[in-house]
Design a protein around this motif. Structure first.
Motif, PDB file in Angstrom:
ATOM      1  N   THR A 137       0.844  -1.192   0.000  1.00 10.35           N
ATOM      2  CA  THR A 137       0.000   0.000   0.000  1.00 10.35           C
ATOM      3  C   THR A 137       0.881   1.244   0.000  1.00 10.35           C
ATOM      4  OG1 THR A 137      -1.742  -1.170   1.198  1.00 10.35           O
ATOM      5  CG2 THR A 137      -1.816   1.232   1.225  1.00 10.35           C
ATOM      6  N   ALA A 138       0.630   2.132  -0.965  1.00  8.79           N
ATOM      7  CA  ALA A 138       1.360   3.400  -1.022  1.00  8.79           C
ATOM      8  C   ALA A 138       0.565   4.526  -0.364  1.00  8.79           C
ATOM      9  CB  ALA A 138       1.668   3.769  -2.474  1.00  8.79           C
ATOM     10  N   TYR A 139      -0.747   4.534  -0.539  1.00 13.18           N
ATOM     11  CA  TYR A 139      -1.633   5.535   0.089  1.00 13.18           C
ATOM     12  C   TYR A 139      -3.054   5.000   0.035  1.00 13.18           C
ATOM     13  CZ  TYR A 139      -2.063   6.801  -4.865  1.00 13.18           C
ATOM     14  OH  TYR A 139      -2.245   6.778  -6.228  1.00 13.18           O
ATOM     15  N   LEU A 140      -4.002   5.750   0.584  1.00 11.82           N
ATOM     16  CA  LEU A 140      -5.397   5.338   0.630  1.00 11.82           C
ATOM     17  C   LEU A 140      -6.243   6.268  -0.229  1.00 11.82           C
ATOM     18  CD1 LEU A 140      -5.800   4.624   4.470  1.00 11.82           C
ATOM     19  CD2 LEU A 140      -5.177   3.007   2.667  1.00 11.82           C
ATOM     20  N   TRP A 141      -7.161   5.683  -0.964  1.00 11.58           N
ATOM     21  CA  TRP A 141      -8.150   6.488  -1.697  1.00 11.58           C
ATOM     22  C   TRP A 141      -9.447   6.455  -0.907  1.00 11.58           C
ATOM     23  CZ3 TRP A 141     -12.940   5.381  -3.919  1.00 11.58           C
ATOM     24  CH2 TRP A 141     -13.464   6.385  -4.755  1.00 11.58           C
ATOM     25  N   CYS A 142      -9.933   7.646  -0.513  1.00 12.71           N
ATOM     26  CA  CYS A 142     -11.093   7.745   0.384  1.00 12.71           C
ATOM     27  C   CYS A 142     -12.262   8.503  -0.237  1.00 12.71           C
ATOM     28  CB  CYS A 142     -10.696   8.413   1.695  1.00 12.71           C
ATOM     29  SG  CYS A 142      -9.428   7.516   2.618  1.00 12.71           S
ATOM     30  N   GLY A 143     -12.268   8.621  -1.557  1.00 12.03           N
ATOM     31  CA  GLY A 143     -13.404   9.261  -2.202  1.00 12.03           C
ATOM     32  C   GLY A 143     -12.960  10.333  -3.178  1.00 12.03           C
ATOM     33  N   VAL A 144     -13.953  10.928  -3.820  1.00  9.86           N
ATOM     34  CA  VAL A 144     -13.667  11.972  -4.806  1.00  9.86           C
ATOM     35  C   VAL A 144     -13.499  13.324  -4.132  1.00  9.86           C
ATOM     36  CG1 VAL A 144     -14.540  13.139  -6.870  1.00  9.86           C
ATOM     37  CG2 VAL A 144     -14.903  10.669  -6.570  1.00  9.86           C
ATOM     38  N   LEU A 145     -14.362  13.637  -3.166  1.00 13.62           N
ATOM     39  CA  LEU A 145     -14.344  14.935  -2.492  1.00 13.62           C
ATOM     40  C   LEU A 145     -14.001  14.751  -1.020  1.00 13.62           C
ATOM     41  CD1 LEU A 145     -17.578  16.495  -4.039  1.00 13.62           C
ATOM     42  CD2 LEU A 145     -15.204  16.885  -4.743  1.00 13.62           C
ATOM     43  N   ARG A 146     -13.205  15.667  -0.517  1.00 11.27           N
ATOM     44  CA  ARG A 146     -12.844  15.632   0.895  1.00 11.27           C
ATOM     45  C   ARG A 146     -14.040  15.975   1.765  1.00 11.27           C
ATOM     46  NH1 ARG A 146     -10.607  19.463   4.545  1.00 11.27           N
ATOM     47  NH2 ARG A 146      -9.319  18.482   6.181  1.00 11.27           N
ATOM     48  N   SER A 147     -14.938  16.751   1.228  1.00 11.12           N
ATOM     49  CA  SER A 147     -16.120  17.138   1.994  1.00 11.12           C
ATOM     50  C   SER A 147     -17.135  16.008   2.119  1.00 11.12           C
ATOM     51  CB  SER A 147     -16.792  18.355   1.339  1.00 11.12           C
ATOM     52  OG  SER A 147     -17.155  18.039  -0.009  1.00 11.12           O
ATOM     53  N   VAL A 148     -16.979  14.975   1.263  1.00 14.73           N
ATOM     54  CA  VAL A 148     -17.885  13.821   1.324  1.00 14.73           C
ATOM     55  C   VAL A 148     -17.029  12.569   1.522  1.00 14.73           C
ATOM     56  CG1 VAL A 148     -19.794  12.593   0.216  1.00 14.73           C
ATOM     57  CG2 VAL A 148     -19.411  15.021  -0.271  1.00 14.73           C
ATOM     58  N   PRO A 149     -16.520  12.338   2.717  1.00 16.61           N
ATOM     59  CA  PRO A 149     -15.653  11.169   2.931  1.00 16.61           C
ATOM     60  C   PRO A 149     -16.445   9.879   2.848  1.00 16.61           C
ATOM     61  CG  PRO A 149     -16.148  12.236   5.015  1.00 16.61           C
ATOM     62  CD  PRO A 149     -16.747  13.107   3.947  1.00 16.61           C
ATOM     63  N   GLY A 150     -15.780   8.848   2.381  1.00 12.18           N
ATOM     64  CA  GLY A 150     -16.400   7.525   2.281  1.00 12.18           C
ATOM     65  C   GLY A 150     -15.451   6.453   2.768  1.00 12.18           C
ATOM     66  N   GLU A 151     -15.628   5.230   2.257  1.00  8.46           N
ATOM     67  CA  GLU A 151     -14.726   4.146   2.623  1.00  8.46           C
ATOM     68  C   GLU A 151     -13.364   4.348   1.975  1.00  8.46           C
ATOM     69  OE1 GLU A 151     -17.644   0.348   3.457  1.00  8.46           O
ATOM     70  OE2 GLU A 151     -16.815   0.611   1.446  1.00  8.46           O
ATOM     71  N   CYS A 152     -12.338   3.910   2.658  1.00  7.92           N
ATOM     72  CA  CYS A 152     -10.979   4.039   2.147  1.00  7.92           C
ATOM     73  C   CYS A 152     -10.529   2.706   1.549  1.00  7.92           C
ATOM     74  CB  CYS A 152     -10.025   4.466   3.256  1.00  7.92           C
ATOM     75  SG  CYS A 152     -10.311   6.153   3.845  1.00  7.92           S
ATOM     76  N   TYR A 153      -9.769   2.811   0.460  1.00  6.29           N
ATOM     77  CA  TYR A 153      -9.266   1.632  -0.251  1.00  6.29           C
ATOM     78  C   TYR A 153      -7.747   1.744  -0.385  1.00  6.29           C
ATOM     79  CZ  TYR A 153     -14.099   0.661  -1.596  1.00  6.29           C
ATOM     80  OH  TYR A 153     -15.452   0.387  -1.587  1.00  6.29           O
ATOM     81  N   ASN A 154      -7.095   0.584  -0.381  1.00  9.63           N
ATOM     82  CA  ASN A 154      -5.638   0.552  -0.555  1.00  9.63           C
ATOM     83  C   ASN A 154      -5.272   0.798  -2.011  1.00  9.63           C
ATOM     84  OD1 ASN A 154      -5.056  -0.179   2.186  1.00  9.63           O
ATOM     85  ND2 ASN A 154      -5.737  -2.250   1.710  1.00  9.63           N
ATOM     86  N   VAL A 155      -4.204   1.572  -2.233  1.00  6.39           N
ATOM     87  CA  VAL A 155      -3.720   1.909  -3.573  1.00  6.39           C
ATOM     88  C   VAL A 155      -2.212   1.661  -3.601  1.00  6.39           C
ATOM     89  CG1 VAL A 155      -3.623   3.663  -5.388  1.00  6.39           C
ATOM     90  CG2 VAL A 155      -5.484   3.709  -3.700  1.00  6.39           C
ATOM     91  N   ASP A 156      -1.719   1.007  -4.686  1.00  7.74           N
ATOM     92  CA  ASP A 156      -0.276   0.774  -4.805  1.00  7.74           C
ATOM     93  C   ASP A 156       0.395   1.947  -5.522  1.00  7.74           C
ATOM     94  OD1 ASP A 156      -0.999   0.475  -7.423  1.00  7.74           O
ATOM     95  OD2 ASP A 156      -0.316  -1.596  -7.624  1.00  7.74           O
TER      96      ASP A 156
END
Length: 330
Positions: free
Chosen positions: A176-195
Motif C-alpha cells: 500500500t502506497a496511500y489510501l483512496w477515500c473518495g472523490v471529495l474531501r467534503s464527502v468522505p467515504g470508505e478508504c481503499y488501498n492503492v499501490d
C-alpha cells in the motif's frame, strides 16, 4: 780346323718353321704391399619400407542414384524409430503416478482459496493427451492468471515443485502506497488501498476517512472507473503521486503533520491533522520543498494557528492565519 761344307740337303726349305727359343724367366721381385684407399661415396638415404597396397574394393555395378536412395530410406527409418521411442517415453513419464502432483501447498495471503483454485486447474488433460497434473506439464500460466484474477491484492504468483508429487504456490501481496477515500474531501467515504501505480486493490483496514489511526496518506481524487466499486480501478493523475508522497515526507520533517491530499487539475493541496491547507503546483515539488524549508521553521503548525499556506508562486509564500492574511516574499 775343319771346314764344313754346305750340302744341298742342309739348305733351308720353305716349309721349315723357325722355332723361337723361349725367353728366360725373369726373376720375380718381392711384392711390396700397397694400401688401397677407397673413395668415399655420398650416403644413400634410408630406404622406406613399402606398405602393402590394399586392394581396392570392387565397386558394385549399382548406380549412384540407387545407393543414395537406399541411404535415405535407412536414415528415414532410423529417425522414425527414434521419434517413436521418444513419444513412448514421454507418455510413460507423463502418465507415471510417481511423477504426478498429489499435494498442493500455498504461501502468502488467501492460502486456502489459492489451494482450491490450483487443484481445479490441475484437473483434466492437455488436448485429451497429457495430464495437467503431470510434474512436467503443469499449467503454470493458468494457475497464475486464475489467482491474480480472483485476488487483486496479489501482485505476483510463483509456482515451483516440492518433491516429485507436490507443488507450492507462493503469492506476493501488493504494498500500500496511500489510501483512496473518495472523490471529495467534503464527502468522505470508505478508504481503499492503492499501490504505487495507482491501482485500487482492496478495502483498507481503516474503513472510513474519518479514522485517524491510519499510517498512510489519505487521497481524495477522481478514479478511472466505477466509484461505487473502485476495486481494480486506477486513481486519476496517478503519475503525480510518487513525487507528492516524497514532498509529504519532506514537509513532515518540517513539523507539518500531513494526513490528507487532494488534487484538482494541476494543483495539489496537503492537509495537516490541525486543519492547515498547503497548496502547490504539481511538478514543482523540488522548488516547493526548498520554499517550505525556508518558511516552515518560523511557523508553529502544531497549534493550528495557520489556516492555509500558498506555495504556488516562485520565491513567494502566502499564508493566512486565523485572524489575518500575510504575504511574505523570499
Amino acid at each position: 780346323m775343319y771346314r764344313l761344307h754346305s750340302s744341298p740337303m742342309l739348305a733351308k726349305k720353305s716349309w721349315d718353321v723357325e722355332r723361337k727359343s723361349s725367353p728366360k724367366p725373369v726373376p720375380q721381385q718381392e711384392s711390396i704391399p700397397v694400401r688401397k684407399e677407397r673413395a668415399t661415396r655420398p650416403a644413400k638415404p634410408a630406404r622406406v619400407k613399402k606398405t602393402k597396397r590394399i586392394p581396392k574394393p570392387v565397386l558394385s555395378k549399382e548406380s549412384l542414384k540407387v545407393r543414395r536412395a537406399r541411404a535415405r530410406r535407412m536414415f528415414f527409418i532410423f529417425v522414425s524409430v527414434l521419434v517413436l521411442l521418444c513419444i513412448a517415453g514421454l507418455f510413460y513419464v507423463s502418465w507415471s503416478p510417481a511423477l504426478r502432483v498429489q499435494e498442493v501447498r500455498a504461501e502468502g495471503p488467501h492460502a486456502h482459496e489459492i489451494i482450491s483454485e490450483t487443484k481445479e486447474q490441475l484437473k483434466g488433460t492437455h488436448a485429451f493427451i497429457l495430464p495437467r497434473n503431470s510434474l512436467f506439464f503443469l499449467p503454470v500460466s493458468n494457475i497464475r492468471e486464475s489467482v491474480l484474477k480472483m485476488h487483486p491484492d496479489i501482485v505476483a504468483v510463483a509456482v515451483h515443485s516440492s518433491g516429485l508429487q507436490g507443488i507450492t504456490v507462493v503469492a506476493s501481496p501488493r504494498s500500500t502506497a496511500y489510501l483512496w477515500c473518495g472523490v471529495l474531501r467534503s464527502v468522505p467515504g470508505e478508504c481503499y488501498n492503492v499501490d504505487t501505480s495507482g491501482l485500487i486493490f482492496g478495502k483498507s483496514e481503516t474503513n472510513t476517512a474519518s479514522s485517524t489511526q491510519s499510517q498512510y496518506l489519505k487521497v481524495y481524487n477522481s478514479v478511472e472507473g466505477s466509484v461505487e466499486d473502485p476495486v481494480r480501478a486506477y486513481v486519476s493523475y496517478a503519475s503525480a503521486f510518487p513525487n507528492a508522497l516524497r514532498l509529504a515526507k519532506v514537509l513532515k520533517t518540517l513539523q507539518a503533520n500531513i494526513t490528507e491530499l487532494t488534487i484538482e487539475n494541476d494543483e495539489a493541496s496537503f492537509y495537516t491533522a490541525q486543519g492547515t491547507r498547503i497548496t502547490y503546483v504539481i511538478g514543482n515539488e523540488d522548488a516547493t520543498a526548498t520554499l517550505a524549508a525556508s518558511v516552515f521553521p518560523t511557523l508553529n503548525l502544531q497549534q493550528g494557528s495557520v489556516e492555509y499556506i500558498d506555495l504556488r508562486f516562485e520565491g513567494k509564500v502566502y499564508l493566512r492565519r486565523q485572524q489575518a492574511t500575510v504575504a511574505e516574499e523570499q
